[in-house]
Motif scaffolding. Structure first.
Motif, PDB file in Angstrom:
ATOM      1  N   ALA A  21       0.835  -1.206   0.000  1.00  0.00           N
ATOM      2  CA  ALA A  21       0.000   0.000   0.000  1.00  0.00           C
ATOM      3  C   ALA A  21       0.869   1.254   0.000  1.00  0.00           C
ATOM      4  O   ALA A  21       0.632   2.196  -0.766  1.00  0.00           O
ATOM      5  CB  ALA A  21      -0.916  -0.002   1.215  1.00  0.00           C
ATOM      6  N   LEU A  22       1.908   1.254   0.836  1.00  0.00           N
ATOM      7  CA  LEU A  22       2.772   2.435   0.942  1.00  0.00           C
ATOM      8  C   LEU A  22       3.451   2.732  -0.392  1.00  0.00           C
ATOM      9  O   LEU A  22       3.510   3.873  -0.837  1.00  0.00           O
ATOM     10  CB  LEU A  22       3.841   2.221   2.018  1.00  0.00           C
ATOM     11  N   ARG A  23       3.969   1.683  -1.035  1.00  0.00           N
ATOM     12  CA  ARG A  23       4.703   1.914  -2.286  1.00  0.00           C
ATOM     13  C   ARG A  23       3.758   2.404  -3.367  1.00  0.00           C
ATOM     14  O   ARG A  23       4.108   3.281  -4.155  1.00  0.00           O
ATOM     15  CB  ARG A  23       5.436   0.645  -2.709  1.00  0.00           C
ATOM     16  N   ARG A  24       2.556   1.822  -3.417  1.00  0.00           N
ATOM     17  CA  ARG A  24       1.616   2.270  -4.443  1.00  0.00           C
ATOM     18  C   ARG A  24       1.252   3.730  -4.235  1.00  0.00           C
ATOM     19  O   ARG A  24       1.071   4.492  -5.175  1.00  0.00           O
ATOM     20  CB  ARG A  24       0.359   1.401  -4.424  1.00  0.00           C
ATOM     21  N   GLU A  25       1.139   4.131  -2.966  1.00  0.00           N
ATOM     22  CA  GLU A  25       0.732   5.506  -2.667  1.00  0.00           C
ATOM     23  C   GLU A  25       1.918   6.471  -2.686  1.00  0.00           C
ATOM     24  O   GLU A  25       1.783   7.638  -2.330  1.00  0.00           O
ATOM     25  CB  GLU A  25       0.032   5.559  -1.302  1.00  0.00           C
ATOM     26  N   GLY A  26       3.085   5.963  -3.062  1.00  0.00           N
ATOM     27  CA  GLY A  26       4.221   6.858  -3.266  1.00  0.00           C
ATOM     28  C   GLY A  26       5.071   7.127  -2.035  1.00  0.00           C
ATOM     29  O   GLY A  26       5.891   8.039  -2.032  1.00  0.00           O
ATOM     30  N   PHE A  27       4.887   6.346  -0.968  1.00  0.00           N
ATOM     31  CA  PHE A  27       5.763   6.501   0.194  1.00  0.00           C
ATOM     32  C   PHE A  27       6.987   5.612   0.006  1.00  0.00           C
ATOM     33  O   PHE A  27       6.865   4.432  -0.297  1.00  0.00           O
ATOM     34  CB  PHE A  27       5.033   6.113   1.486  1.00  0.00           C
ATOM     35  N   LYS A  28       8.143   6.202   0.203  1.00  0.00           N
ATOM     36  CA  LYS A  28       9.366   5.444  -0.013  1.00  0.00           C
ATOM     37  C   LYS A  28       9.696   4.647   1.243  1.00  0.00           C
ATOM     38  O   LYS A  28       9.821   5.210   2.328  1.00  0.00           O
ATOM     39  CB  LYS A  28      10.510   6.411  -0.337  1.00  0.00           C
ATOM     40  N   VAL A  29       9.799   3.345   1.087  1.00  0.00           N
ATOM     41  CA  VAL A  29      10.167   2.483   2.212  1.00  0.00           C
ATOM     42  C   VAL A  29      11.339   1.614   1.762  1.00  0.00           C
ATOM     43  O   VAL A  29      11.239   0.935   0.746  1.00  0.00           O
ATOM     44  CB  VAL A  29       8.982   1.579   2.627  1.00  0.00           C
ATOM     45  N   PRO A  30      12.458   1.653   2.495  1.00  0.00           N
ATOM     46  CA  PRO A  30      13.614   0.866   2.040  1.00  0.00           C
ATOM     47  C   PRO A  30      13.448  -0.616   2.351  1.00  0.00           C
ATOM     48  O   PRO A  30      12.849  -0.980   3.367  1.00  0.00           O
ATOM     49  CB  PRO A  30      14.758   1.451   2.866  1.00  0.00           C
ATOM     50  N   THR A  31      13.958  -1.455   1.467  1.00  0.00           N
ATOM     51  CA  THR A  31      14.031  -2.891   1.755  1.00  0.00           C
ATOM     52  C   THR A  31      15.337  -3.410   1.153  1.00  0.00           C
ATOM     53  O   THR A  31      15.822  -2.870   0.164  1.00  0.00           O
ATOM     54  CB  THR A  31      12.886  -3.693   1.091  1.00  0.00           C
ATOM     55  N   LEU A  32      15.869  -4.451   1.761  1.00  0.00           N
ATOM     56  CA  LEU A  32      17.025  -5.131   1.156  1.00  0.00           C
ATOM     57  C   LEU A  32      16.725  -6.588   0.851  1.00  0.00           C
ATOM     58  O   LEU A  32      17.430  -7.227   0.080  1.00  0.00           O
ATOM     59  CB  LEU A  32      18.249  -5.033   2.079  1.00  0.00           C
ATOM     60  N   CYS A  33      15.655  -7.128   1.459  1.00  0.00           N
ATOM     61  CA  CYS A  33      15.394  -8.557   1.240  1.00  0.00           C
ATOM     62  C   CYS A  33      14.126  -8.811   0.454  1.00  0.00           C
ATOM     63  O   CYS A  33      13.816  -9.948   0.121  1.00  0.00           O
ATOM     64  CB  CYS A  33      15.354  -9.315   2.565  1.00  0.00           C
ATOM     65  N   ARG A  45      14.482  -6.314   7.962  1.00  0.00           N
ATOM     66  CA  ARG A  45      13.837  -5.401   8.930  1.00  0.00           C
ATOM     67  C   ARG A  45      13.970  -3.923   8.571  1.00  0.00           C
ATOM     68  O   ARG A  45      13.627  -3.059   9.364  1.00  0.00           O
ATOM     69  CB  ARG A  45      14.366  -5.603  10.363  1.00  0.00           C
ATOM     70  N   LEU A  46      14.471  -3.578   7.394  1.00  0.00           N
ATOM     71  CA  LEU A  46      14.608  -2.151   7.058  1.00  0.00           C
ATOM     72  C   LEU A  46      13.263  -1.500   6.781  1.00  0.00           C
ATOM     73  O   LEU A  46      13.137  -0.284   6.829  1.00  0.00           O
ATOM     74  CB  LEU A  46      15.513  -1.991   5.834  1.00  0.00           C
ATOM     75  N   CYS A  47      12.261  -2.308   6.475  1.00  0.00           N
ATOM     76  CA  CYS A  47      10.971  -1.756   6.081  1.00  0.00           C
ATOM     77  C   CYS A  47      10.088  -1.448   7.282  1.00  0.00           C
ATOM     78  O   CYS A  47       8.909  -1.175   7.119  1.00  0.00           O
ATOM     79  CB  CYS A  47      10.259  -2.721   5.143  1.00  0.00           C
ATOM     80  N   VAL A  48      10.668  -1.490   8.486  1.00  0.00           N
ATOM     81  CA  VAL A  48       9.838  -1.260   9.672  1.00  0.00           C
ATOM     82  C   VAL A  48       9.161   0.104   9.631  1.00  0.00           C
ATOM     83  O   VAL A  48       9.724   1.090   9.137  1.00  0.00           O
ATOM     84  CB  VAL A  48      10.644  -1.369  10.998  1.00  0.00           C
ATOM     85  N   SER A  75       9.148   8.283  11.248  1.00  0.00           N
ATOM     86  CA  SER A  75       9.249   8.894  12.578  1.00  0.00           C
ATOM     87  C   SER A  75      10.691   8.778  13.062  1.00  0.00           C
ATOM     88  O   SER A  75      11.485   8.017  12.504  1.00  0.00           O
ATOM     89  CB  SER A  75       8.310   8.195  13.554  1.00  0.00           C
ATOM     90  N   ARG A  76      10.991   9.510  14.121  1.00  0.00           N
ATOM     91  CA  ARG A  76      12.346   9.476  14.662  1.00  0.00           C
ATOM     92  C   ARG A  76      12.733   8.038  15.016  1.00  0.00           C
ATOM     93  O   ARG A  76      13.833   7.575  14.731  1.00  0.00           O
ATOM     94  CB  ARG A  76      12.410  10.355  15.915  1.00  0.00           C
ATOM     95  N   ARG A  77      11.767   7.322  15.603  1.00  0.00           N
ATOM     96  CA  ARG A  77      12.031   5.952  16.036  1.00  0.00           C
ATOM     97  C   ARG A  77      12.317   5.043  14.826  1.00  0.00           C
ATOM     98  O   ARG A  77      13.224   4.201  14.860  1.00  0.00           O
ATOM     99  CB  ARG A  77      10.790   5.454  16.793  1.00  0.00           C
ATOM    100  N   VAL A  78      11.517   5.239  13.776  1.00  0.00           N
ATOM    101  CA  VAL A  78      11.703   4.421  12.574  1.00  0.00           C
ATOM    102  C   VAL A  78      13.074   4.696  11.960  1.00  0.00           C
ATOM    103  O   VAL A  78      13.836   3.769  11.636  1.00  0.00           O
ATOM    104  CB  VAL A  78      10.580   4.714  11.549  1.00  0.00           C
ATOM    105  N   ILE A  79      13.390   5.967  11.824  1.00  0.00           N
ATOM    106  CA  ILE A  79      14.670   6.324  11.201  1.00  0.00           C
ATOM    107  C   ILE A  79      15.828   5.781  12.030  1.00  0.00           C
ATOM    108  O   ILE A  79      16.794   5.214  11.505  1.00  0.00           O
ATOM    109  CB  ILE A  79      14.770   7.858  11.032  1.00  0.00           C
ATOM    110  N   GLN A  80      15.700   5.901  13.368  1.00  0.00           N
ATOM    111  CA  GLN A  80      16.763   5.413  14.243  1.00  0.00           C
ATOM    112  C   GLN A  80      16.952   3.913  14.070  1.00  0.00           C
ATOM    113  O   GLN A  80      18.075   3.416  13.986  1.00  0.00           O
ATOM    114  CB  GLN A  80      16.440   5.768  15.705  1.00  0.00           C
ATOM    115  N   ALA A  81      15.830   3.188  13.985  1.00  0.00           N
ATOM    116  CA  ALA A  81      15.912   1.731  13.839  1.00  0.00           C
ATOM    117  C   ALA A  81      16.596   1.368  12.526  1.00  0.00           C
ATOM    118  O   ALA A  81      17.468   0.496  12.479  1.00  0.00           O
ATOM    119  CB  ALA A  81      14.513   1.125  13.887  1.00  0.00           C
TER     120      ALA A  81
END
Lengths: 574, 161
Positions: A21-33, A45-48, A75-81
């Motif tokens: 849903a996020l990718r379709r709506e244009g939100f960038k979420v990183p993944t490696l796996c 776990r990068l897509c948290v 969020s700050r927590r997401v970026i930190q993770a």
């Protein structure tokens, strides 16, 4: 279904993951796996993301979206993770990015840059394992592996080969072949799909760039080159030209400027392959030979049959691949006519494929111990060579390939797409069996990126049943059907890589589905615009038969253009 | 390979129509019968179940219970339970590994010794404890272990004559 992302209300579909849903709506979420269109593995776990009401961060790739969900993607927590994950990965990753062949397409270094990771707060825990260069096609550097598991999944789920897997566990975990054996001795079919999916430089082609440069600089060598049908439609974006543009003319010009004495087009020998293969098919149908006949141009598929399904060896066409046919002609036709010692001719081929490197060193394809093809470069290596020579394709004028191996029909050109060999063969088989051209040269049913395509074609009185499959997982399923009694098929084209050579394991990194579609579109556009659209009307091919080869399946053709296969032992199978 | 021939086949005969979910029980039985999981055994199980050898090797190396070399004539079991740990079993294990030139789970080239690690033998009063071929040795130290190895070697030599 409504969900709220970063305060904005967006739509999600029933049953889809948050990531989708996020990718379709244009939100960038990183993944490696993550691999699109495959089940999530959830290992990196990068897509948290943060989901309101959930105490822990949630991996968006493997979590379903639900009505009313409130999600924070940055969020700050997401970026930190995410930063912590990247720092941990970098702590056990070599810092030799300056020398790494994956640059500038390394997903790990790109993410490190995006998340502003300039140093790792963790002690460096680098592994120091020897790279595995035992395979002529694929080199594995375990030190650069981040254990995302994409290679394992592609090898098993797409190709049905499964020659690699996770070994041991925890901090001791690694990826490798059974018994931690060498890749070159394993059941690996050399397709290179693992290289294309690898987010880092852990997997790469076994390079022949240095050897090619050395040959080009050696005045005692006569270096010639051929390029495969898929190469000229796949390299444009890599060199700053529009995606999918056909640059064959510019390639010829560039290759001459590098010092290649002659530039040939593998599409010529693709036409030759069709002459031989269509004749072989007609012969098998008329004389009760083993059916269905399988195409033999894709060397990954050949090794696959030899390793996993030797019972189907009689069904493989005995035709050499276009690369090897042209290789044989260069050493035994071109060289003597140019009064050259075949040993001084260095025959280079540029392929979208890593398995071609393996094919070139198959001992049965050498004559008196001298291989017909000396060096194979992938499309990626060609791009690198063009840069090394400082050539700007956009500033060159298109040139023709050298005769006689430079003239092609568009039937030879569409070999680059899955279904292309089938279409080209049907055009010629129809002519061979009825003396007339196919009513419509376009065989729509075998075109497209689907993994399995089937068609019934009327050739005279005969209803010929054909299939074009790509991706060895699909091929294995079809073999299973045939083993279980399916008897109706006459002719099957198999391409190792999904979509065919345009999606080969030697193609530029970061090619997505759109890029592959563009390449396919270009190939068929070339075909519809071409005047010579059948292999049997290629004048250079006809002339070669008249003056040198005799007739298809004749004695000379047989010794130069056909080969044998045998059941293959590997270290991971009995 | 010193595996007794036929052991793997006998195990597989008992699992004639087995599928991949029987992989771990099969590996356990193979180890019970052969003493370890040989390369050959992995390949035979692979063919029997239609599961790639890479997967079987991956599963087998995931679990500590599987070993890939035959057990030595003298199998030294080192207890790494809590009590033994407090009494110095980590240093003891390291000393044994150094003296024999192998790691836990491995066997010396001459086949004389192998080392195995267990979580607790339930003999905490004897900590740190090891057992050799089932016989317990209490309150071990690296020095006592070294002496024990010499003694076993001497006995083996005598036995051979």
């Amino acid at each position: 279904m409504n969900i709220t992302v970063n305060g904005k209300q967006v739509q999600a579909q029933e049953g889809e993951t948050i990531l989708s849903a996020l990718r379709r709506e244009g939100f960038k979420v990183p993944t490696l796996c993550h691999i699109s269109d495959m089940l999530p593995s959830g290992s990196c776990r990068l897509c948290v993301v943060e989901v309101e009401g959930s105490p822990n961060l949630v991996p968006s790739c493997s979590f379903q979206a639900a009505e009313g969900m409130k999600i924070l993607t940055a969020s700050r927590r997401v970026i930190q993770a995410r930063r912590t994950i990247l720092e941990l990965l970098l702590a056990s990753h070599p810092d030799d990015c300056l020398y790494c062949g994956k640059q500038p397409s390394c997903e790990l270094s790109e993410l490190a840059r995006e998340y502003g990771v300039r140093r790792t707060g963790y002690p460096k825990a680098e592994r120091r394992a020897e790279p595995d260069a035992s395979s002529p096609s694929i080199t594995r550097d375990p030190n650069k592996c981040i254990l995302c598991g994409k290679c394992v999944r592609v090898c098993e789920e797409v190709q049905g080969v499964a020659c690699i897997d996770y070994i041991r566990r925890g901090s001791d975990a690694r990826i490798g072949c059974a018994f931690e054996g060498a890749m070159g001795q394993s059941s690996c079919v050399n397709c290179g799909q693992c290289i294309n999916i690898c987010p880092t430089g852990a997997l790469s082609e076994t390079s022949s760039l240095d050897a090619v440069l050395q040959a080009l600089g050696d005045p005692s060598k006569h270096v010639v080159v051929q390029h495969a049908p898929a190469v000229s439609v796949s390299i444009a974006e890599e060199l700053g030209l529009p995606q999918g543009q056909d640059v064959s003319g510019l390639l010829h010009a560039a290759l001459r400027r590098m010092g290649f004495k002659a530039v040939f087009d593998t599409s010529f020998s693709a036409d030759l392959t069709i002459m031989e293969e269509a004749s072989e098919l007609a012969h098998r149908i008329q004389n009760g030979g083993a059916l269905p006949m399988f195409t033999s141009c894709s060397p990954g598929w050949i090794k696959f049959v030899e390793t996993f399904h030797p019972e189907f060896i009689p069904n493989l066409s005995s035709c050499k691949s276009p690369q090897q046919m042209l290789g044989a002609l260069i050493k035994s036709y071109y060289a003597p006519r140019k009064k050259l010692d075949p040993a001084s001719v260095v025959s280079v081929s540029i392929m979208p494929c890593t398995a071609k490197k393996f094919e070139a060193v198959r001992p049965e394809l050498a004559r008196n111990g001298v291989p017909d093809i000396d060096l194979v470069l992938t499309t990626r290596e060609l791009a690198s060579l063009i840069r090394t020579f400082g050539l700007d394709l956009a500033k060159l004028q298109p040139e023709d390939a050298d005769l006689p191996f430079g003239e092609r029909s568009s039937a030879g050109k569409i070999f680059g797409a899955s279904g292309g060999v089938m279409e080209a063969a049907l055009r010629t088989a129809h002519h061979l069996l009825t003396g007339k051209e196919l009513p419509s040269l376009k065989v729509e049913k075998v075109r497209g990126l689907q993994g399995v395509k089937e068609a019934q074609i009327k050739i005279g009185q005969l209803e010929v049943s054909v299939a074009a499959v790509s991706g060895l997982g699909n091929a294995r399923a079809l073999l299973e059907q045939i083993r279980n009694g399916r008897k109706t098929l006459h002719f099957v084209e198999v391409m190792t890589c999904p979509g065919g050579c345009i999606n080969g394991g030697g193609q530029p990194f970061a090619a997505d589905k759109t890029a592959v579609q563009e390449r396919m579109k270009t190939l068929y556009a070339i075909d519809s615009a071409d005047e010579v659209r059948t292999s049997h009307s290629n004048k250079a091919v006809k002339e070669l038969y008249r003056s040198f080869l005799g007739k298809p399946l004749g004695e000379k053709s047989h010794s130069l253009l056909h080969t044998k296969y045998s059941a293959r032992k590997t270290a991971d199978r009995i | 390979m010193t595996a007794k021939s036929g052991g793997v086949e006998r195990v597989l005969e008992q699992h004639q129509f087995a599928q991949r979910d029987k992989l771990i029980p099969i590996l356990q039985q193979v180890q019970e019968s052969e003493g370890y999981i040989s390369k050959e055994a992995v390949l035979k199980v692979s063919r029997h179940l239609g599961v790639p050898a890479s997967k079987i090797y991956g599963v087998a190396t995931f679990y500590n219970q599987f070993r890939f070399s035959p057990i030595g004539r003298n199998n030294i079991v080192v207890c790494r339970g809590t009590a033994c740990h407090v009494k110095g079993s980590a240093a003891l294990l390291k000393a044994l590994e150094d003296m024999l030139g192998i790691k836990a789970g491995e066997t010396t080239a001459d086949g004389l010794f192998s080392i195995e690690v267990v979580a607790c033998m339930g003999a905490c009063g004897l900590a740190p404890v090891i057992s050799v071929n089932g016989e317990c040795h209490a309150a071990m130290t690296p020095e006592k272990a070294s002496h024990l190895l010499d003694q076993i070697r001497a006995e083996e030599k005598q036995h051979a004559q």
